[in-house]
Motif scaffolding. Sequence first.
Motif, PDB file in Angstrom:
ATOM      1  N   PHE A 136       0.859  -0.871  -0.715  1.00 36.11           N
ATOM      2  CA  PHE A 136      -0.146   0.368   0.147  1.00 36.11           C
ATOM      3  C   PHE A 136       0.971   1.099   0.156  1.00 36.11           C
ATOM      4  O   PHE A 136       2.055   1.932   1.131  1.00 36.11           O
ATOM      5  N   GLY A 137       0.200   1.720  -0.896  1.00 36.79           N
ATOM      6  CA  GLY A 137       0.901   3.620  -1.066  1.00 36.79           C
ATOM      7  C   GLY A 137       2.617   3.040  -1.073  1.00 36.79           C
ATOM      8  O   GLY A 137       3.894   3.559  -0.741  1.00 36.79           O
ATOM      9  N   GLY A 138       3.202   2.436  -1.942  1.00 31.33           N
ATOM     10  CA  GLY A 138       4.626   1.363  -2.332  1.00 31.33           C
ATOM     11  C   GLY A 138       5.519   0.896  -1.278  1.00 31.33           C
ATOM     12  O   GLY A 138       6.695   1.093  -1.732  1.00 31.33           O
ATOM     13  N   ARG A 139       4.614   0.607  -0.075  1.00 28.08           N
ATOM     14  CA  ARG A 139       5.535   0.034   0.794  1.00 28.08           C
ATOM     15  C   ARG A 139       4.494  -1.492   1.085  1.00 28.08           C
ATOM     16  O   ARG A 139       3.830  -1.707   0.937  1.00 28.08           O
ATOM     17  N   THR A 140       6.125  -2.123   1.288  1.00 29.85           N
ATOM     18  CA  THR A 140       4.944  -3.876   1.868  1.00 29.85           C
ATOM     19  C   THR A 140       4.346  -3.321   3.758  1.00 29.85           C
ATOM     20  O   THR A 140       5.984  -3.935   3.955  1.00 29.85           O
ATOM     21  N   TRP A 141       3.650  -3.725   3.649  1.00 30.40           N
ATOM     22  CA  TRP A 141       3.106  -3.428   5.206  1.00 30.40           C
ATOM     23  C   TRP A 141       2.909  -4.486   5.496  1.00 30.40           C
ATOM     24  O   TRP A 141       2.419  -5.608   5.590  1.00 30.40           O
TER      25      TRP A 141
ATOM     26  N   GLU B 160       4.308  -2.424  11.003  1.00 32.05           N
ATOM     27  CA  GLU B 160       6.064  -2.012   9.999  1.00 32.05           C
ATOM     28  C   GLU B 160       6.061  -2.054   9.009  1.00 32.05           C
ATOM     29  O   GLU B 160       5.064  -3.144   8.558  1.00 32.05           O
ATOM     30  N   ASP B 161       6.429  -1.363   8.358  1.00 35.00           N
ATOM     31  CA  ASP B 161       6.464  -1.500   6.732  1.00 35.00           C
ATOM     32  C   ASP B 161       8.135  -2.089   6.437  1.00 35.00           C
ATOM     33  O   ASP B 161       9.397  -1.978   7.033  1.00 35.00           O
ATOM     34  N   ASP B 162       7.992  -2.794   4.957  1.00 39.78           N
ATOM     35  CA  ASP B 162       9.219  -3.319   4.640  1.00 39.78           C
ATOM     36  C   ASP B 162      10.644  -2.555   4.274  1.00 39.78           C
ATOM     37  O   ASP B 162      11.712  -3.672   5.170  1.00 39.78           O
TER      38      ASP B 162
ATOM     39  N   TYR C 201       8.906   3.014   9.334  1.00 37.19           N
ATOM     40  CA  TYR C 201       7.494   3.685   9.987  1.00 37.19           C
ATOM     41  C   TYR C 201       7.174   2.132  10.525  1.00 37.19           C
ATOM     42  O   TYR C 201       6.745   0.701  10.481  1.00 37.19           O
ATOM     43  N   ARG C 202       7.660   2.055  12.102  1.00 36.01           N
ATOM     44  CA  ARG C 202       6.346   0.979  12.903  1.00 36.01           C
ATOM     45  C   ARG C 202       5.588   2.235  14.565  1.00 36.01           C
ATOM     46  O   ARG C 202       6.108   2.859  15.017  1.00 36.01           O
ATOM     47  N   PHE C 203       4.202   1.493  14.020  1.00 38.66           N
ATOM     48  CA  PHE C 203       3.479   1.708  14.958  1.00 38.66           C
ATOM     49  C   PHE C 203       3.418   0.144  15.766  1.00 38.66           C
ATOM     50  O   PHE C 203       3.145  -0.786  15.592  1.00 38.66           O
TER      51      PHE C 203
END
Length: 318
Positions: free
Chosen positions: A158-163, A191-193, A197-199
């Motif tokens: 999603f949005g150019g990142r793999t989450w 988190e993204d690949d 970003y990490r929640f």
Amino acid sequence: MKKIFILMMLFSFFGKMMSQTERYIYQTEVNPDTINLVNMKVENTFLDVKNNQSLFISESKLLKDSLTAVLKQQGVTEIKKSKKDKSEFPKLPNGKSIQPTFFDYFITKNQEDKSVNFVESIGSKQVYYQEDRKMNWDISNQISDFNNYKVQKATMTFGGRTWTAWFAPEIKISDGPYKFLGLPGLILKLEDDKGDYRFSFTKKINIEKAFSEVIKPDARRSTRINFRGDKESVRMEMVKNKDPEINFDSFNRMNQRNGGMNGGFGGQQGMNGGMPGSEVGNGQADIQMGNPQSNSAGNNASTMNFGNTNPIELSNKY
């Protein structure tokens, strides 16, 4: 008569419970710059859930917007300038300043129709768009433990990142941080690949009267593709009309580069439990207002300019 009284008390109790906001608090780590070697920045973000509606917002933005609402109630429409000609926002009751945020917007979600709205403020005006991409999760059978919950793995591009998301099936809320929703349980870790970003879910609290963000009737509706242009159009209109409330917007951008710290593709990018005007000068206010309790992004002056060049969405195509 006694039975009637008991029934009234029960209805009152359940009515109060139903009116409460469930706030899920996430420690959020962001890599502000993928080119230069810098430390991850940390701040709190909230997912407020109430009556099949949810609000994703950062602690700093919620604090700022609730304080702005109080100031406007008092007739204040301009933020005073410092000696360096930078806008100075009033301090919190504990003497601390509201810190910059990587998430200077809010996102509303509706669990019934699965609609997602991304909203930014330009002074007193709002510009928003409704997300038009579907959440196509690939749910794995992999199970793990996180923060005393059994969680299950799911992935999505999603949005150019793999989450990668870890959701808790026992929490029957199909929601999560940012725009993410659609899993059979609340997302507790995301988190993204690229590791930018990490929640991480830390705790849940219930708030009886939470300050909430809403899309205003006069908000400018845009599209995901035209969002940046519509924002600049609204800003130029306000400057042209010498709208005094555009000064509130300068606080959002005073430490940002190129007009945007973060946000959706092409976008700019306290635990505040009280309504505007409520008392915030006691110990409980520090908990409900969400004044930083940990080593977050606002604990030293070096974090005042994030200089983010790493948007959460790298592409608007998928």
